[in-house]
Design an enzyme around this catalytic site. Structure first.
Site, PDB file in Angstrom:
ATOM      1  N   THR A  19       0.832  -1.203   0.000  1.00 41.16           N
ATOM      2  CA  THR A  19       0.000   0.000   0.000  1.00 41.16           C
ATOM      3  C   THR A  19       0.868   1.255   0.000  1.00 41.16           C
ATOM      4  OG1 THR A  19      -0.040  -0.259   2.384  1.00 41.16           O
ATOM      5  CG2 THR A  19      -1.994  -1.002   1.196  1.00 41.16           C
ATOM      6  N   GLY A 105      11.677 -10.962   4.518  1.00 35.14           N
ATOM      7  CA  GLY A 105      10.486 -10.115   4.579  1.00 35.14           C
ATOM      8  C   GLY A 105      10.412  -9.309   5.866  1.00 35.14           C
ATOM      9  N   SER A 107      12.721  -6.928   6.522  1.00 27.24           N
ATOM     10  CA  SER A 107      13.415  -5.689   6.207  1.00 27.24           C
ATOM     11  C   SER A 107      14.816  -5.554   6.799  1.00 27.24           C
ATOM     12  CB  SER A 107      12.575  -4.481   6.614  1.00 27.24           C
ATOM     13  OG  SER A 107      13.094  -3.374   5.948  1.00 27.24           O
ATOM     14  N   GLU A 143      17.687   2.365  -1.957  1.00 21.50           N
ATOM     15  CA  GLU A 143      17.063   1.130  -2.429  1.00 21.50           C
ATOM     16  C   GLU A 143      16.599   1.265  -3.885  1.00 21.50           C
ATOM     17  OE1 GLU A 143      14.384  -2.296  -0.379  1.00 21.50           O
ATOM     18  OE2 GLU A 143      15.370  -0.758   0.760  1.00 21.50           O
ATOM     19  N   ASP A 155       9.311   0.517   5.036  1.00 17.19           N
ATOM     20  CA  ASP A 155      10.339  -0.099   5.888  1.00 17.19           C
ATOM     21  C   ASP A 155      11.165   0.956   6.614  1.00 17.19           C
ATOM     22  OD1 ASP A 155       9.368  -2.328   4.670  1.00 17.19           O
ATOM     23  OD2 ASP A 155      11.058  -2.577   3.309  1.00 17.19           O
TER      24      ASP A 155
HETATM   25  C1  GLA Z   1       8.942  -4.190   0.819  1.00 14.36           C
HETATM   26  C2  GLA Z   1       9.165  -2.734   0.432  1.00 14.36           C
HETATM   27  C3  GLA Z   1       8.145  -1.804   1.082  1.00 14.36           C
HETATM   28  C4  GLA Z   1       6.725  -2.308   0.917  1.00 14.36           C
HETATM   29  C5  GLA Z   1       6.635  -3.803   1.238  1.00 14.36           C
HETATM   30  C6  GLA Z   1       5.290  -4.363   0.897  1.00 14.36           C
HETATM   31  O1  GLA Z   1       9.217  -4.388   2.169  1.00 14.36           O
HETATM   32  O2  GLA Z   1      10.455  -2.310   0.810  1.00 14.36           O
HETATM   33  O3  GLA Z   1       8.296  -0.501   0.563  1.00 14.36           O
HETATM   34  O4  GLA Z   1       6.245  -2.022  -0.373  1.00 14.36           O
HETATM   35  O5  GLA Z   1       7.610  -4.565   0.546  1.00 14.36           O
HETATM   36  O6  GLA Z   1       4.324  -3.823   1.723  1.00 14.36           O
END
Ligand code: GLA
Length: 343
Positions: A19, A105, A107, A143, A155
């Site tokens: 989102t 996932g 981060s 990034e 993130d």
């Molecule tokens: C990754 C991206 C974020 C976000 C998520 C999905 O973590 O770095 O910016 O888009 O995916 O919600």
């Protein structure tokens, strides 16, 4: 100071996935695992970077880091972007050590980039600014431009703005934040790694981002935040499904935030399950391995489970009620403090 240590946490996103780059809503929190960065001033103009867990090194000129890949691209990008924003970065040794699994996932990338920013700012005698948004944007440029993943700001904002015992509601339209108490009591949130590593730059992540902006263009709106649910149902596939996910996940963020405000942790279970269905069937970022893991966790007592993060692999987040034993492979996660200097 000639030696600075900083810590950047990983993050769990409770709900509001994919989102962020649609000007939407997210509800996330930092976890107590992350990346620790130690920087030491060195004579000369070369930076030596060491990823201790991987047993890998990198060397590059502080004033002109060239492109690279993997963790090196993050380090070089942070040095270059900080330099471009007027923070002097000279010769240094950078040591990285983390306990967030890479590509799970959670981060690890924002943990690394924000901790490195905090550490290099510290070496230059500066603190992270009170308003964290410029640093979040800087790390996001790293990034986007250095790593090649067209990710949003979830993130970076989550790890820079979280607080112990709170969830962060992030409105990506204007990057406003609200900290909401996340009092788990005897309930537990846990993550389980599917073992399927994902890399945003190489997965279908950038495709999803493109499809979302195409859907917005077809609807004649600036972003899917402004999309009308009835109009979305008239779109052809795959835009209909992509936009539907974004609209519904924004609504789930508000439902989850309301549940937290009234201390109804149990209400998160169905929200996680709905979000997983939406990410699997409409946004199509789950995988059979991740679906099986979510199903296993549910059969072993989870009251809700969903894929977290960018998708195409990674981890599952699950909710467990009081008295339930966490299934094998689950790591309990608690809302923890943001990126900070340790010493
Ligand atoms: C990754 C991206 C974020 C976000 C998520 C999905 O973590 O770095 O910016 O888009 O995916 O919600």
């Amino acid at each position: 100071m000639d030696r600075v240590v900083a810590f950047g946490p990983g993050r769990v996103n409770l709900v509001g996935e994919h989102t962020d780059y649609n000007d939407g809503l997210c509800l996330a929190f930092a976890i107590d695992r992350g990346v620790t960065v130690t920087v030491e001033r060195r004579p000369g103009e070369t930076i030596e970077a060491v990823a201790t867990d991987l047993g890998e090194e990198d060397h590059f000129p502080a004033a002109a880091p060239g492109p690279s890949e993997g963790w090196r691209a993050f380090v070089r990008g942070v040095v270059a972007e900080l330099g471009a924003s007027g923070v002097p970065v000279g010769g240094a040794r950078i040591e990285l050590h983390g306990d967030v699994p890479l590509g799970s996932g959670l981060s690890s990338s924002a943990a690394l980039s924000t901790a490195l920013c905090a550490a290099l700012l510290g070496l230059a005698g500066r603190e992270l600014p009170e308003d964290r948004r410029p640093i979040a944007r800087l790390c996001s440029r790293v990034e986007n431009a250095w790593v090649g993943a067209k990710t949003g700001l979830l993130d970076q904002m989550a790890v820079l703005c979280s607080a112990e015992g709170r969830a962060l509601r992030l409105d990506c339209r204007d990057l406003t934040t609200e900290l909401i108490p996340l009092e788990l009591g005897a309930w537990r949130l846990a993550v389980a790694d599917s073992g399927e590593q994902h890399e945003n730059a190489a997965s279908g992540y950038n495709d999803r981002r493109r499809e979302c902006s195409q859907a917005a263009a077809r609807l004649g709106v600036a972003s899917l935040r402004d999309a009308d649910a009835a109009a979305v149902e008239q779109l052809p596939p795959p835009w209909r499904q992509r936009a539907r996910h974004v609209i519904c996940d924004n609504a789930r963020v508000d439902a989850a935030a309301a549940a937290l405000r009234s201390g109804e942790i149990a209400a998160l279970g169905p929200i996680l399950d709905d979000a997983h269905r939406s990410l699997r069937d409409d946004f199509e970022i789950s995988t059979p391995t991740v679906d099986r893991l979510a199903a296993r966790l549910r059969s072993e007592g989870a009251l809700g489970a969903r894929i977290v993060g960018g998708g195409f692999g990674g981890s599952v987040l699950a909710l467990f009620g009081p008295g339930t034993t966490l299934p094998d492979g689950c790591l309990a996660v608690t809302p923890s403090a943001q990126t900070r200097l340790l010493r």
